[in-house]
Design a protein around this motif. Structure first.
Motif, short mmCIF file in Angstrom:
data_model
loop_
_atom_site.label_atom_id
_atom_site.label_comp_id
_atom_site.label_asym_id
_atom_site.label_seq_id
_atom_site.Cartn_x
_atom_site.Cartn_y
_atom_site.Cartn_z
N THR A 36 0.80 -1.09 -0.07
CA THR A 36 0.00 -0.04 0.01
C THR A 36 0.86 1.24 -0.21
N GLY A 37 0.33 2.40 -0.05
CA GLY A 37 1.16 3.79 -0.08
C GLY A 37 0.33 4.72 0.83
N ASP A 38 0.93 5.99 0.89
CA ASP A 38 0.50 6.78 2.37
C ASP A 38 -0.87 7.30 1.97
N GLY A 39 -1.22 7.16 0.57
CA GLY A 39 -2.68 7.91 0.37
C GLY A 39 -3.68 6.56 0.28
N ASP A 40 -3.35 5.37 -0.17
CA ASP A 40 -4.19 4.18 -0.26
C ASP A 40 -4.18 3.87 1.20
N SER B 106 -1.02 14.28 0.26
CA SER B 106 -1.46 13.19 0.79
C SER B 106 -1.46 13.18 2.36
N PRO B 107 -1.96 12.27 3.20
CA PRO B 107 -2.21 12.25 4.37
C PRO B 107 -0.63 12.33 5.35
N THR B 108 0.42 12.17 4.69
CA THR B 108 1.58 12.26 5.17
C THR B 108 2.48 13.45 4.75
N SER B 109 1.85 14.26 3.68
CA SER B 109 2.78 15.55 3.43
C SER B 109 2.60 16.48 4.62
N PRO B 110 3.98 17.17 4.71
CA PRO B 110 4.19 18.12 5.79
C PRO B 110 3.22 19.39 5.49
N LEU B 111 2.99 19.81 6.77
CA LEU B 111 2.32 21.09 6.97
C LEU B 111 2.94 22.33 6.06
N GLY B 112 2.18 23.04 5.35
CA GLY B 112 2.37 23.92 4.34
C GLY B 112 3.01 23.45 2.94
N LYS B 113 3.07 22.18 2.67
CA LYS B 113 3.24 21.49 1.45
C LYS B 113 2.44 22.23 0.28
N ARG B 114 3.03 22.71 -0.68
CA ARG B 114 2.46 23.36 -1.81
C ARG B 114 2.36 22.13 -3.08
N THR B 115 1.06 22.07 -3.52
CA THR B 115 0.72 20.66 -4.38
C THR B 115 -0.29 21.53 -5.07
N LYS B 116 -0.59 20.59 -6.28
CA LYS B 116 -1.89 21.21 -6.99
C LYS B 116 -3.06 21.15 -6.42
N SER B 117 -3.42 20.34 -5.03
CA SER B 117 -4.68 20.50 -4.45
C SER B 117 -4.36 21.28 -3.21
N ASP C 268 -3.41 20.62 6.75
CA ASP C 268 -3.83 19.46 7.61
C ASP C 268 -2.65 18.92 8.44
N ASN C 269 -2.61 18.77 9.36
CA ASN C 269 -1.43 18.00 10.47
C ASN C 269 -1.01 16.90 9.71
N PRO C 270 0.29 16.32 9.25
CA PRO C 270 0.50 15.07 8.65
C PRO C 270 0.22 13.87 9.58
N LEU C 271 0.01 12.74 9.02
CA LEU C 271 -0.06 11.65 10.05
C LEU C 271 1.32 10.89 9.72
#
Length: 341
Positions: free
Chosen positions: A98-102, A139-150, A157-160
């Motif tokens: 699995t992955g951090d998203g799945d 994704s759920p593990t992306s760090p706080l402040g991460k700039r992405t397409k979404s 979100d606080n990362p898991l």
């Protein structure tokens, strides 16, 4: 006259399927696949007794590339499918890829309950801190402040933290490795395979297209000695290029100290992967590079506990012994049934 049949000697090539591997060039998934194929022959288990089950995501193409049985299931549900399979076919070795998203988004609930049940499964979570298959959302593990397409203005979100979740669910085997640390990765997968119960392994994996360099601090040869700490059971927590730094407890808080000037190895925190109380393992899972700590790799926890798959089959055997095999038609017509006029 009896004839003893010996299993054929397998190699990593025997575990490679005939499918073209379709990941982006340079993806960390290639390394994980290579180490898995190297580990499989060392286990002495026939290919027809091994199953890889995945959900959705780049990592979830894994079953296509292993010459074993496999299932490419639906988003986040791989642990549920694996639970059912292992329960009714306890002789199989079952891996969940699995992955951090799945695993941590739509599949978070399934993952948590699979772990707490202590199924005899091996769960490998590829963590690249991004949604790679769907082209770069956070994704759920992306760090706080991460700039992405979404998250064009930065993730709020606080990362898991995967290992903290696994230990919180009292996983009996918890480990972390890195895709490019191939010797360590192979050894970690082998130890997970040999564990009886749920094995949970987080692998720091690079997505060189949508989140390149997410783990550079833990992989760069010039920095990794100071930013990672390899756990060894019964040994003090020492790290650094010159092996001159360590981790000790200041009350309930870990702190980095310099060896020498009155501080010896005996003052440091010693790793105990066999501790039944998971608090130490949880503390280690919370150590972050961004907070000034080296990030531990290796086995955080390895303990024994009752297994769901064994217990449920014991109950089935007892019920069958006491009540007979049963009949489905009688079951459907028993209990609280009624007719709607």
């Amino acid at each position: 006259m009896s004839v003893e049949m010996s299993l054929p000697v397998l190699t990593d090539k025997d575990f490679a399927s005939d499918q073209d591997v379709r990941w982006c060039p340079g993806c960390g998934d290639y390394s994980i696949l290579a180490q898995m194929k190297k580990v499989m022959p060392t286990l002495g288990i026939p290919r027809e007794k091994i199953v890889f089950i995945s959900g959705i995501g780049c990592s979830s193409r894994f079953p296509y590339y292993m010459n074993t049985y496999g299932m490419h299931t639906i988003h986040g549900r791989a642990p549920a499918v694996a639970t059912g399979l292992k329960t009714v076919q306890p002789d199989l070795m079952v891996w969940v890829i699995t992955g951090d998203g799945d695993g941590l988004s739509i599949g978070g609930n399934h993952l948590m309950h699979c772990i707490r049940r202590n199924m005899d499964l091996n769960i490998v979570l590829f963590n690249n801190r991004i949604y790679g298959l769907t082209k770069g959302q956070y994704s759920p593990t992306s760090p706080l402040g991460k700039r992405t397409k979404s998250t064009p203005m930065g993730a709020i979100d606080n990362p898991l933290h995967p290992l903290s979740i696994a230990i919180g669910a009292e996983a009996t085997f918890v480990a972390r490795s890195i895709d490019t640390n191939i010797k360590h990765l192979g050894a970690t997968l082998k130890r997970a395979a040999e564990h009886s119960g749920t094995s949970f392994i987080e692998v720091y994996q690079n997505c060189n297209v949508f989140n390149d360099g997410a783990w550079d601090y833990a992989k760069d040869r010039n920095t990794k000695a100071d930013t990672t700490l390899e756990l060894e059971h019964g040994k003090p927590l020492i790290f650094g290029k010159d092996r001159d730094k360590g981790i000790r407890l200041n009350g309930l808080e870990p702190e980095v100290v310099q060896l020498g000037k009155g501080i010896t190895e005996d003052d440091l925190l010693f790793h105990d992967e066999k501790a039944l109380e998971p608090s130490l393992a949880y503390l280690l899972s919370r150590m972050r590079y961004e907070d000034g700590f080296p990030e531990p790799i290796g086995v955080f926890r390895s303990v024994d506990a009752p297994r769901y798959d064994e217990l449920v089959n014991d109950q089935i055997a007892l019920a069958t012994k006491e009540q007979g095999p049963g009949e489905l038609d009688k079951l459907y017509g028993s209990g609280e049934t009624w007719t709607v006029a």
